[in-house]
Design a protein around this motif. Structure first.
Motif, PDB file in Angstrom:
ATOM      1  N   ILE A   1     -16.837  -7.199  16.593  1.00 57.07           N
ATOM      2  CA  ILE A   1     -16.976  -6.362  15.012  1.00 57.07           C
ATOM      3  C   ILE A   1     -15.491  -7.309  15.411  1.00 57.07           C
ATOM      4  N   ARG A   2     -14.969  -7.264  14.637  1.00 57.33           N
ATOM      5  CA  ARG A   2     -13.681  -7.529  14.155  1.00 57.33           C
ATOM      6  C   ARG A   2     -13.027  -6.837  12.678  1.00 57.33           C
ATOM      7  N   THR A   3     -11.528  -6.665  13.223  1.00 53.72           N
ATOM      8  CA  THR A   3     -10.850  -5.581  12.122  1.00 53.72           C
ATOM      9  C   THR A   3     -10.245  -7.758  11.497  1.00 53.72           C
ATOM     10  N   THR A   4     -10.294  -7.700   9.995  1.00 53.18           N
ATOM     11  CA  THR A   4     -10.104  -8.614   9.573  1.00 53.18           C
ATOM     12  C   THR A   4      -8.850  -7.626   7.874  1.00 53.18           C
ATOM     13  N   LEU A   5      -7.882  -9.083   8.241  1.00 52.71           N
ATOM     14  CA  LEU A   5      -7.168  -9.487   6.910  1.00 52.71           C
ATOM     15  C   LEU A   5      -6.781 -11.024   6.378  1.00 52.71           C
ATOM     16  N   PHE A   6      -7.122 -10.369   5.092  1.00 48.28           N
ATOM     17  CA  PHE A   6      -7.188 -11.449   4.258  1.00 48.28           C
ATOM     18  C   PHE A   6      -5.806 -11.559   3.543  1.00 48.28           C
ATOM     19  N   VAL A   7      -4.790 -12.935   3.636  1.00 46.47           N
ATOM     20  CA  VAL A   7      -3.914 -12.444   3.051  1.00 46.47           C
ATOM     21  C   VAL A   7      -3.640 -13.138   1.937  1.00 46.47           C
TER      22      VAL A   7
ATOM     23  N   ALA B   1       0.983  -0.305   5.162  1.00 45.16           N
ATOM     24  CA  ALA B   1      -0.549  -0.952   4.914  1.00 45.16           C
ATOM     25  C   ALA B   1      -1.154  -1.239   6.219  1.00 45.16           C
ATOM     26  N   GLU B   2       0.358  -1.983   6.750  1.00 39.31           N
ATOM     27  CA  GLU B   2       0.849  -2.138   8.093  1.00 39.31           C
ATOM     28  C   GLU B   2      -0.369  -1.106   9.520  1.00 39.31           C
ATOM     29  N   ASP B   3       0.171  -0.085   9.265  1.00 37.96           N
ATOM     30  CA  ASP B   3      -0.199   1.495  10.467  1.00 37.96           C
ATOM     31  C   ASP B   3      -1.851   1.333  10.225  1.00 37.96           C
ATOM     32  N   THR B   4      -2.346   1.167   8.523  1.00 37.16           N
ATOM     33  CA  THR B   4      -2.925   1.074   8.405  1.00 37.16           C
ATOM     34  C   THR B   4      -4.449   0.117   9.333  1.00 37.16           C
ATOM     35  N   PHE B   5      -3.626  -0.846   8.931  1.00 36.37           N
ATOM     36  CA  PHE B   5      -4.588  -1.997   9.747  1.00 36.37           C
ATOM     37  C   PHE B   5      -3.904  -1.890  11.656  1.00 36.37           C
ATOM     38  N   MET B   6      -3.458  -0.761  11.228  1.00 37.08           N
ATOM     39  CA  MET B   6      -3.462  -1.453  12.948  1.00 37.08           C
ATOM     40  C   MET B   6      -4.272   0.276  13.922  1.00 37.08           C
ATOM     41  N   SER B   7      -4.769   1.044  12.598  1.00 35.91           N
ATOM     42  CA  SER B   7      -5.534   2.192  13.108  1.00 35.91           C
ATOM     43  C   SER B   7      -7.170   1.693  13.074  1.00 35.91           C
ATOM     44  N   TYR B   8      -6.846   0.379  11.923  1.00 33.54           N
ATOM     45  CA  TYR B   8      -8.719  -0.403  12.401  1.00 33.54           C
ATOM     46  C   TYR B   8      -8.717  -0.836  13.842  1.00 33.54           C
ATOM     47  N   VAL B   9      -7.528  -1.419  13.365  1.00 34.77           N
ATOM     48  CA  VAL B   9      -8.004  -2.184  14.893  1.00 34.77           C
ATOM     49  C   VAL B   9      -7.857  -1.856  16.857  1.00 34.77           C
TER      50      VAL B   9
END
Length: 167
Positions: free
Chosen positions: A17-23, A51-59
Motif C-alpha cells: 500500500i503506497r501513497t502516490t503523487l502524480f506531478v 499540499a506537502e503537509d497533507t501528503f506527508m500525513s498520508y505517508v
C-alpha cells in the motif's frame, strides 16, 4: 511545481500500500500516454506547504508501506526545489521507500546533474518511455517490456543498472 493528484492509498504503483503523487509536466509525449492531461506543467494544483503537509500525513499513515511519484514526469521537476525537498522530507521523517516512474532511462538520468540529484533520494526507479508496440498487460508495475524496475541504491553503489527482483 504543480500536481495532478495525490492518493492516500494506492496498490497499483509499487509493492504494498503506497501513497502516490502524480506531478504535472512532461515533454516525452509518448503515444497513447494514459495521463495526457498531466503533460502540461501548469495542470492541476500548485504544490504548496498545505499540499506537502497533507501528503506527508498520508505517508505517515500506519497502513502505508511506501511512496510512489509519477506523472507527468518526475525527473522534469527540476525548475524548483519542491520535489527534491519532498524527497528529503520523506526520508528524514519516515522510513518509507520512494519509487519513481520516469520516461527517462537510468543512464540518461545519471548524465543530468539535476535529475541525478533527485534519483539519489529514491529506492526504486521504473525507467524508460511507454512504447505501445511493447505493451504487455502481464508485466508487474510497468506498461511495456522496455521498461525496467531498478534498485537505485544498489545501482549507484555498483555503477551499473541492478534490476529489482519483484517475482
Amino acid at each position: 511545481m504543480h500536481y495532478a493528484q495525490m492518493r492516500k492509498f494506492d496498490i497499483a504503483n509499487g509493492i504494498g500500500i503506497r501513497t502516490t503523487l502524480f506531478v504535472s509536466g512532461c515533454t516525452h509525449r509518448c503515444p497513447n500516454c494514459f495521463n495526457q492531461d498531466y503533460q502540461a506543467f501548469d495542470y492541476g494544483k500548485i504544490w504548496d506547504q498545505t499540499a506537502e503537509d497533507t501528503f506527508m500525513s498520508y505517508v505517515k499513515d500506519a497502513n502505508v508501506h511506501g511512496v510512489t511519484i509519477l506523472g507527468g514526469e518526475p525527473m522534469e521537476q527540476t525548475q524548483d526545489e519542491d520535489l527534491y525537498n519532498l524527497f528529503k522530507r520523506i526520508k528524514t521523517e519516515t522510513n518509507q521507500t520512494i519509487w519513481v516512474y520516469s520516461g527517462y532511462t537510468f543512464e540518461a538520468i545519471l548524465k543530468d546533474e539535476k535529475k541525478r540529484r533527485l534519483l539519489e533520494w529514491c529506492d526504486v526507479l521504473v525507467d524508460g518511455p511507454f512504447i505501445e508496440s511493447l505493451k504487455d498487460i502481464k508485466l508487474k508495475f510497468r506498461g511495456s517490456s522496455n521498461q525496467t524496475i531498478i534498485d537505485v541504491k544498489a545501482s549507484l553503489v555498483q555503477g551499473k543498472k541492478v534490476l529489482l527482483d519483484i517475482e
